[in-house]
Scaffold this motif. Structure first.
Motif, PDB file in Angstrom:
ATOM      1  N   LYS A 104       0.834  -1.210   0.000  1.00 51.04           N
ATOM      2  CA  LYS A 104       0.000   0.000   0.000  1.00 51.04           C
ATOM      3  C   LYS A 104       0.868   1.258   0.000  1.00 51.04           C
ATOM      4  CE  LYS A 104      -3.887  -2.168   2.439  1.00 51.04           C
ATOM      5  NZ  LYS A 104      -4.686  -2.176   3.701  1.00 51.04           N
ATOM      6  N   ILE A 105       1.978   1.205   0.750  1.00 48.29           N
ATOM      7  CA  ILE A 105       2.899   2.351   0.772  1.00 48.29           C
ATOM      8  C   ILE A 105       3.463   2.593  -0.626  1.00 48.29           C
ATOM      9  CG2 ILE A 105       5.083   3.232   1.697  1.00 48.29           C
ATOM     10  CD1 ILE A 105       4.533   1.512   4.207  1.00 48.29           C
ATOM     11  N   ILE A 106       3.838   1.514  -1.297  1.00 46.09           N
ATOM     12  CA  ILE A 106       4.384   1.630  -2.655  1.00 46.09           C
ATOM     13  C   ILE A 106       3.346   2.250  -3.590  1.00 46.09           C
ATOM     14  CG2 ILE A 106       5.180   0.309  -4.655  1.00 46.09           C
ATOM     15  CD1 ILE A 106       6.476  -1.653  -2.631  1.00 46.09           C
ATOM     16  N   GLU A 107       2.102   1.812  -3.461  1.00 45.95           N
ATOM     17  CA  GLU A 107       1.029   2.363  -4.305  1.00 45.95           C
ATOM     18  C   GLU A 107       0.823   3.853  -4.045  1.00 45.95           C
ATOM     19  OE1 GLU A 107      -2.208  -0.162  -3.235  1.00 45.95           O
ATOM     20  OE2 GLU A 107      -1.526  -1.857  -4.464  1.00 45.95           O
ATOM     21  N   GLN A 108       0.980   4.262  -2.780  1.00 46.00           N
ATOM     22  CA  GLN A 108       0.750   5.661  -2.410  1.00 46.00           C
ATOM     23  C   GLN A 108       1.921   6.574  -2.764  1.00 46.00           C
ATOM     24  OE1 GLN A 108      -1.932   7.177  -1.132  1.00 46.00           O
ATOM     25  NE2 GLN A 108      -3.188   5.338  -1.058  1.00 46.00           N
ATOM     26  N   THR A 109       3.063   6.002  -3.109  1.00 47.72           N
ATOM     27  CA  THR A 109       4.253   6.827  -3.373  1.00 47.72           C
ATOM     28  C   THR A 109       4.704   6.755  -4.829  1.00 47.72           C
ATOM     29  OG1 THR A 109       5.637   4.980  -2.596  1.00 47.72           O
ATOM     30  CG2 THR A 109       5.115   6.714  -1.000  1.00 47.72           C
ATOM     31  N   GLN A 110       3.823   6.332  -5.709  1.00 49.53           N
ATOM     32  CA  GLN A 110       4.191   6.215  -7.123  1.00 49.53           C
ATOM     33  C   GLN A 110       4.523   7.560  -7.757  1.00 49.53           C
ATOM     34  OE1 GLN A 110       4.659   3.225  -9.072  1.00 49.53           O
ATOM     35  NE2 GLN A 110       4.822   2.692  -6.913  1.00 49.53           N
ATOM     36  N   SER A 111       3.986   8.643  -7.202  1.00 55.19           N
ATOM     37  CA  SER A 111       4.234   9.967  -7.789  1.00 55.19           C
ATOM     38  C   SER A 111       5.568  10.565  -7.334  1.00 55.19           C
ATOM     39  CB  SER A 111       3.099  10.928  -7.417  1.00 55.19           C
ATOM     40  OG  SER A 111       3.026  11.094  -6.006  1.00 55.19           O
ATOM     41  N   TYR A 112       6.246   9.900  -6.386  1.00 56.29           N
ATOM     42  CA  TYR A 112       7.530  10.400  -5.892  1.00 56.29           C
ATOM     43  C   TYR A 112       8.681   9.763  -6.680  1.00 56.29           C
ATOM     44  CZ  TYR A 112       4.960  12.173  -1.851  1.00 56.29           C
ATOM     45  OH  TYR A 112       4.081  12.839  -1.039  1.00 56.29           O
ATOM     46  N   PRO A 113       9.728  10.535  -6.967  1.00 57.57           N
ATOM     47  CA  PRO A 113      10.864   9.994  -7.732  1.00 57.57           C
ATOM     48  C   PRO A 113      11.825   9.204  -6.843  1.00 57.57           C
ATOM     49  CG  PRO A 113      11.258  12.299  -7.244  1.00 57.57           C
ATOM     50  CD  PRO A 113       9.901  11.978  -6.674  1.00 57.57           C
ATOM     51  N   LEU A 114      11.372   8.074  -6.343  1.00 60.65           N
ATOM     52  CA  LEU A 114      12.173   7.285  -5.414  1.00 60.65           C
ATOM     53  C   LEU A 114      13.176   6.406  -6.158  1.00 60.65           C
ATOM     54  CD1 LEU A 114       9.323   6.186  -2.980  1.00 60.65           C
ATOM     55  CD2 LEU A 114      10.995   8.015  -2.620  1.00 60.65           C
ATOM     56  N   LYS A 115      14.316   6.181  -5.516  1.00 61.46           N
ATOM     57  CA  LYS A 115      15.346   5.313  -6.093  1.00 61.46           C
ATOM     58  C   LYS A 115      14.981   3.843  -5.932  1.00 61.46           C
ATOM     59  CE  LYS A 115      20.384   4.700  -6.001  1.00 61.46           C
ATOM     60  NZ  LYS A 115      21.647   5.254  -5.441  1.00 61.46           N
ATOM     61  N   GLY A 116      14.201   3.545  -4.905  1.00 58.45           N
ATOM     62  CA  GLY A 116      13.807   2.166  -4.647  1.00 58.45           C
ATOM     63  C   GLY A 116      13.138   2.062  -3.294  1.00 58.45           C
ATOM     64  N   TYR A 117      12.938   0.836  -2.850  1.00 59.90           N
ATOM     65  CA  TYR A 117      12.289   0.574  -1.572  1.00 59.90           C
ATOM     66  C   TYR A 117      13.130  -0.400  -0.752  1.00 59.90           C
ATOM     67  CZ  TYR A 117       8.180   2.727  -3.699  1.00 59.90           C
ATOM     68  OH  TYR A 117       7.329   3.606  -4.311  1.00 59.90           O
ATOM     69  N   TYR A 118      13.020  -0.238   0.561  1.00 63.39           N
ATOM     70  CA  TYR A 118      13.738  -1.108   1.491  1.00 63.39           C
ATOM     71  C   TYR A 118      12.713  -1.784   2.394  1.00 63.39           C
ATOM     72  CZ  TYR A 118      16.493  -2.403   5.622  1.00 63.39           C
ATOM     73  OH  TYR A 118      17.054  -3.091   6.674  1.00 63.39           O
ATOM     74  N   PHE A 119      12.716  -3.114   2.400  1.00 57.72           N
ATOM     75  CA  PHE A 119      11.787  -3.855   3.253  1.00 57.72           C
ATOM     76  C   PHE A 119      12.504  -4.180   4.561  1.00 57.72           C
ATOM     77  CE2 PHE A 119       9.365  -7.856   4.322  1.00 57.72           C
ATOM     78  CZ  PHE A 119       8.194  -7.185   4.668  1.00 57.72           C
ATOM     79  N   PRO A 120      12.081  -3.572   5.680  1.00 57.86           N
ATOM     80  CA  PRO A 120      12.893  -3.560   6.900  1.00 57.86           C
ATOM     81  C   PRO A 120      12.698  -4.741   7.853  1.00 57.86           C
ATOM     82  CG  PRO A 120      11.015  -2.136   7.192  1.00 57.86           C
ATOM     83  CD  PRO A 120      10.897  -2.708   5.802  1.00 57.86           C
ATOM     84  N   VAL A 121      12.659  -5.945   7.306  1.00 56.62           N
ATOM     85  CA  VAL A 121      12.651  -7.140   8.154  1.00 56.62           C
ATOM     86  C   VAL A 121      13.979  -7.853   7.903  1.00 56.62           C
ATOM     87  CG1 VAL A 121      11.458  -9.264   8.783  1.00 56.62           C
ATOM     88  CG2 VAL A 121      10.139  -7.287   7.987  1.00 56.62           C
ATOM     89  N   GLU A 122      14.884  -7.738   8.871  1.00 55.74           N
ATOM     90  CA  GLU A 122      16.253  -8.215   8.673  1.00 55.74           C
ATOM     91  C   GLU A 122      16.334  -9.735   8.795  1.00 55.74           C
ATOM     92  OE1 GLU A 122      18.558  -6.080  11.541  1.00 55.74           O
ATOM     93  OE2 GLU A 122      18.052  -4.116  10.689  1.00 55.74           O
ATOM     94  N   ALA A 123      17.266 -10.309   8.029  1.00 55.74           N
ATOM     95  CA  ALA A 123      17.407 -11.768   8.005  1.00 55.74           C
ATOM     96  C   ALA A 123      18.805 -12.183   8.427  1.00 55.74           C
ATOM     97  CB  ALA A 123      17.105 -12.306   6.604  1.00 55.74           C
ATOM     98  N   ASP A 124      18.887 -13.333   9.089  1.00 55.99           N
ATOM     99  CA  ASP A 124      20.171 -13.968   9.379  1.00 55.99           C
ATOM    100  C   ASP A 124      19.949 -15.474   9.337  1.00 55.99           C
ATOM    101  OD1 ASP A 124      20.832 -14.789  12.717  1.00 55.99           O
ATOM    102  OD2 ASP A 124      18.846 -14.249  12.014  1.00 55.99           O
ATOM    103  N   PRO A 125      21.024 -16.260   9.307  1.00 54.32           N
ATOM    104  CA  PRO A 125      20.867 -17.713   9.121  1.00 54.32           C
ATOM    105  C   PRO A 125      20.127 -18.444  10.241  1.00 54.32           C
ATOM    106  CG  PRO A 125      23.077 -17.039   8.488  1.00 54.32           C
ATOM    107  CD  PRO A 125      22.445 -15.855   9.154  1.00 54.32           C
TER     108      PRO A 125
END
Length: 265
Positions: A104-125
């Protein structure tokens, strides 16, 4: 004294920010280091928004304008953090739900010239259900970035672990582990190169942890000479720093900038 012409300086491209009330709105002079990309770790955390976007979420007491942020010299480019949680266990348990909010955030920010998106759920083994993160990533638009870490000083088979679940065309920030005391900058460089050998240099970027542990379990800002040691180890690499508003004040930036100019010209 300038470095040898054979030495490629590190390219300090990005600065992370973990939003909280104390550092909203973020202020700094990180552009002196070459930073032109800003990564707010979350847009929404604990179901509350840090930005003045028109979304169906309540806002934190302080929130900021994405347009005004984009006008800062160190935020000419923005990789926008999506929906997350402060607590890692909570985030992992709700990773698919967070991806739905993030869409939903991505849909709401389509008009902004963003470089990309970061999904903030960190992973480790140690994350047994890391396939859930892969499912979440596949819900999101590209380009999307995630971050990984390892509590092992010299992690073995980190590349094959990542290959076993990471969706294609996903960028990865590798946390160097120096700030938490897991490894030296040189050890971090070695692990970084192993990952880049498998995935390509453009898909794996190192995150320089600009903090150090205190004896009481808290963290302090890294001293300029400590940051310099990390940057020396990451020569020839693109570098993002975690995080500017909390750990890279103006005087630290001035000192590191001076060292950088003396070393690399």
């Amino acid at each position: 004294m300038h470095s040898s012409p054979d030495i490629q300086p590190p390219q300090i491209e990005g600065m992370f920010w973990q939003p909280d009330l104390a550092t909203t709105a973020p202020k700094g002079n990180w552009d002196l280091l070459g930073v032109n990309t800003f990564v707010p770790q979350w847009s929404i955390v604990e179901s509350k928004s840090w930005f003045d976007l028109d979304m169906d979420f309540p806002k934190w007491e302080k929130n900021i304008s994405l347009k005004k942020l984009n006008q800062k010299p160190w935020a000419e480019n923005i990789i926008l953090g999506l929906a997350g949680e402060y607590d890692e266990k909570t985030a992992r348990a709700n990773v698919v739900n967070l991806a739905t909010h993030s869409k939903k955030i991505i849909e709401q920010t389509q008009s902004y010239p963003l470089k990309g998106y970061y999904f903030p759920v960190e992973a480790d083994p140690t994350w047994i259900c890391v396939d859930d993160l892969a499912k979440a990533i596949n819900i999101l638009a590209k380009p999307v970035w995630i971050s990984i870490y390892s509590a092992e000083q010299t992690p073995h088979h980190l590349d094959s672990w990542l290959r076993s679940w990471l969706p294609e065309h996903t960028g990865v920030f590798f946390q160097d582990g120096v700030g938490v005391g897991t490894r030296t900058p040189e050890q971090a460089r070695k692990t970084l190169e192993q990952l880049q050998l498998e995935f390509g240099k453009e898909h794996i970027i190192i995150v320089l942890e600009a903090f150090r542990p205190r004896k009481n379990g808290q963290f302090r800002s890294a001293y300029p000479w400590e940051i310099a040691e990390q940057l020396k180890a990451y020569e020839g690499q693109k570098v993002y720093i975690f995080d500017g508003p909390h750990y890279m004040n103006r005087w630290t930036v001035y000192a590191v900038t001076l060292w950088y100019k003396l070393r690399y010209g």
